[in-house]
Motif scaffolding. Structure first.
Motif, short mmCIF file in Angstrom:
data_model
loop_
_atom_site.label_atom_id
_atom_site.label_comp_id
_atom_site.label_asym_id
_atom_site.label_seq_id
_atom_site.Cartn_x
_atom_site.Cartn_y
_atom_site.Cartn_z
N GLU A 266 17.06 -25.39 -95.82
CA GLU A 266 17.25 -24.49 -94.80
C GLU A 266 17.32 -22.98 -95.38
O GLU A 266 17.34 -22.12 -94.48
N GLU A 453 10.92 -27.20 -88.47
CA GLU A 453 10.24 -25.81 -89.16
C GLU A 453 8.96 -25.46 -88.42
O GLU A 453 7.84 -26.08 -88.10
N HIS A 606 20.76 -30.08 -82.12
CA HIS A 606 21.63 -30.28 -83.15
C HIS A 606 22.02 -31.78 -83.31
O HIS A 606 23.12 -31.87 -83.94
N PRO A 610 19.29 -32.84 -90.02
CA PRO A 610 17.88 -32.59 -90.54
C PRO A 610 17.29 -33.24 -91.54
O PRO A 610 18.14 -33.60 -92.39
#
Length: 611
Positions: A266, A453, A606, A610
């Motif tokens: 991240e 992303e 969320h 991830p």
């Protein structure tokens, strides 16, 4: 004869059922448990396969596990003894698990299947194949070829990291292998780790990042990390890696070579990460092309099959195709460890039991890779009613028309039809679709639907009959495993100012008349859609073409980042309500977001860890 194949206990566990040489069903456990890359025993996948085959554990003739645990344990011990006392910490962490479970997998598998089969003992019917044989069998026996060279490349199986086999009829003869710790998959994964992505799941991100960079480190990699011979054989310089003895892929010497520590997950991506991605991609392609050229010269084989995790690198696959050393290539759509379950079943049936192959007759045996669960219209309606969904039930033609209209209006469309795909790609069974002509679609899908992303590209699904009009490709690519360039007459030339942009600054520059599926280097990861394999998806794209003149749609998997692809109508509805997908078709049920009760809205941004 019924053969059940199982892969488990590492990552991407799965089950597959083969009956008299025909693939009946195959599915990954993650789709049922909703745990990404679930490594556990594939209880739900086995139950599904048995139900799809209308059989029971007691009626299964052979159960086959996709690798040999004792050989893996031998590698663990020998690796530790070779590097001792370095590596004691990782060895000490691994040993209890091996002693408790993995060395006794025969008993563990027997117990799990006994629980599923009402106490039936399958120990006398249990077989184990070698890992790379499972991969090779999944590729060759499912391929459209009577004879082919089979190249398997991955991280590591028991010992093999690269293997070459020749397939003829119902036999596979292994010609040679490269053994651990020298591994092309491990080398690529080292850069996956170093650039801040997760090993065993983030390699495709590294591949997608590569076009943003310049391969300025390629020679450094070749000078220091890997010694490659003209025939593609190689050895790694283990002084730069830590995977043999530690809990990291790379070490301080690797960090020093590339100017700093590994990127944290991240953390902001910089130009150096893009250049590293470009560099390792070029090196991978160089090694693979040397290997395939040498094998073509040596064997004279006209056909090539690919399997193993490295075979999911569709950019390298496209380079092999364009290199022209083989008349035809075929890549197993479930090329990773999940596909090992299918390969184990096929290897047991053909090689171990010496059963004849069904004639390929020019078509592969994967049936579009649509090998997972499907739901009747009545069941879809019942399930949607149970979760409070508001929907219309329309006929076949109207659902196609409504969906084509939604796409033409630049809406994100959830598309849930027929059987679920086997393998990592959504192929028009469990997909999110969009209009490729929209310059906003790539950003919208990444940031508002997938929550992932921004740099990641999307793939086009194109009618097979129109592929060469839009892309520099004129062969089938049904499994989204080949990358080719957008046709030159479709491209939009970049201005001098745009040419000077670097990295992700290039992202928002329209590069063709289908910008949503055109990567920054004018490439695309293509899926061709055939009327015979998926008539409903073909009909949708054809209707979209009638309305817009464009025979291409954006196709991405029906999930958000960190979530497995949806399996059931309930999964699809939750994802629909948790994202900014605007329309949804499940069978003949059509749903609009604006029609749903506000109280059912979720926030999926969320909801999952991830990947």
């Amino acid at each position: 004869m019924r053969v059940l194949g199982i892969s488990a206990f590492y990552h991407d566990s799965a089950a597959a059922l083969v009956e008299d040489g025909r693939i009946i069903a195959a599915a990954q456990e993650e789709r049922f448990t909703r745990r990404k890359h679930d490594p556990g025993f594939p209880t739900h996948a086995v139950e599904y396969c048995l139900a799809e085959g209308r059989t029971t554990v007691s009626e299964i003739d052979k159960v086959v596990f996709y690798d040999k645990p004792f050989l893996k344990f031998e590698r663990l011990l020998e690796t530790y003894l070779t590097f001792a006392p370095r590596g004691f910490v990782s060895f000490a962490m691994a040993l209890p698990l091996w002693v408790r479970e993995k060395l006794f997998q025969r008993q563990l598998l027997t117990d799990e299947l006994k629980a599923l089969g009402g106490g039936v003992d399958v120990s006398s019917r249990l077989l184990f194949t070698e890992h790379h044989l499972s991969h090779a069998a999944s590729a060759f026996f499912a391929s459209p070829f009577d004879e082919a060279l089979v190249l398997t490349m991955d991280g590591v199986g028991e010992w093999a990291t690269t293997s070459v086999a020749m397939g003829r009829g119902n036999q596979l003869d292994v010609l040679r292998e490269i053994h651990f710790p020298h591994s092309l998959g491990m080398l690529y994964s080292a850069f996956t780790y170093y650039t801040g992505f997760r090993v065993n799941s983030g390699e495709y991100k590294l591949m997608g990042l590569a076009p943003y960079g310049v391969p300025k480190y390629a020679q450094l990699i070749l000078d220091h990390l890997i010694d490659v011979k003209d025939d593609g054989s190689f050895r790694l310089n283990l002084e730069y890696f830590n995977y043999c003895v530690g809990l990291r892929m790379t070490n301080g010497r690797f960090d020093k070579l590339f100017g700093g520590p590994a990127r944290k997950p991240e953390e902001k991506l910089t130009q150096i990460h893009m250049d590293l991605a470009a560099s390792i991609q070029v090196v991978l392609e160089d090694v693979v092309l040397r290997m395939t050229r040498a094998l073509a010269r040596e064997t004279g084989a006209g056909n090539l099959c690919l399997a193993g995790g490295v075979a999911l690198n569709c950019v390298a696959n496209g380079k092999i195709l364009r290199d022209g050393q083989f008349g035809s290539i075929w890549i197993q759509p479930a090329a990773g460890d999940a596909g090992g379950a299918l390969g184990a079943a096929l290897a047991a049936y053909h090689v171990n039991q010496n059963q004849p192959r069904l004639s390929p007759m020019g078509r592969d045996a994967m049936r579009g890779s649509y090998l997972g669960p499907e739901f009747s219209q009545a069941e879809i309606e019942r399930r949607l009613q149970a979760v409070g969904a508001t929907f219309s039930v329309v006929d076949d033609d109207e659902v196609i028309d409504l969906c084509a209209d939604a796409l033409a209006q630049e809406q994100a469309l959830g598309w849930f039809q027929g059987r679920m795909e086997f393998g990592p790609r959504a192929l028009g069974g469990r997909s999110i679709l969009g209009d490729p002509r929209s310059p906003r679609m790539q950003s919208t899908l990444n940031l508002k639907v997938k929550y992932r992303e921004s740099f990641r590209p999307f793939a086009p699904s194109v009618l097979r009959e129109d592929v060469s009009s839009y892309f520099e490709l004129d062969v089938e690519s049904p499994y989204m495993l080949l990358v080719a360039d957008v046709a030159k007459d479709r491209r939009v030339p970049m201005t001098d100012e745009e040419q000077k942009l670097f990295g992700i600054e290039k992202l928002n520059v329209p590069r063709s008349d289908i910008p949503a599926v055109t990567h920054v280097d004018y490439s695309a990861r293509i899926q061709t859609v055939d009327r015979a394999t998926n008539p409903r998806y073909h009909a949708l794209i054809s209707r979209f073409k009638q309305k817009t003149g464009c025979p291409v749609v954006v196709n991405t998997s029906f999930n958000v980042r960190g979530e497995p692809i949806v399996c059931t109508p309930e999964d699809a509805f939750r994802c629909f309500m948790g994202t900014e997908i605007e329309a949804l078709a499940i069978g003949n049920c059509f749903l609009r977001k604006d029609d749903q009760r506000q109280g059912l809205k979720l926030n999926y941004e969320h909801a999952f860890t991830p990947d």
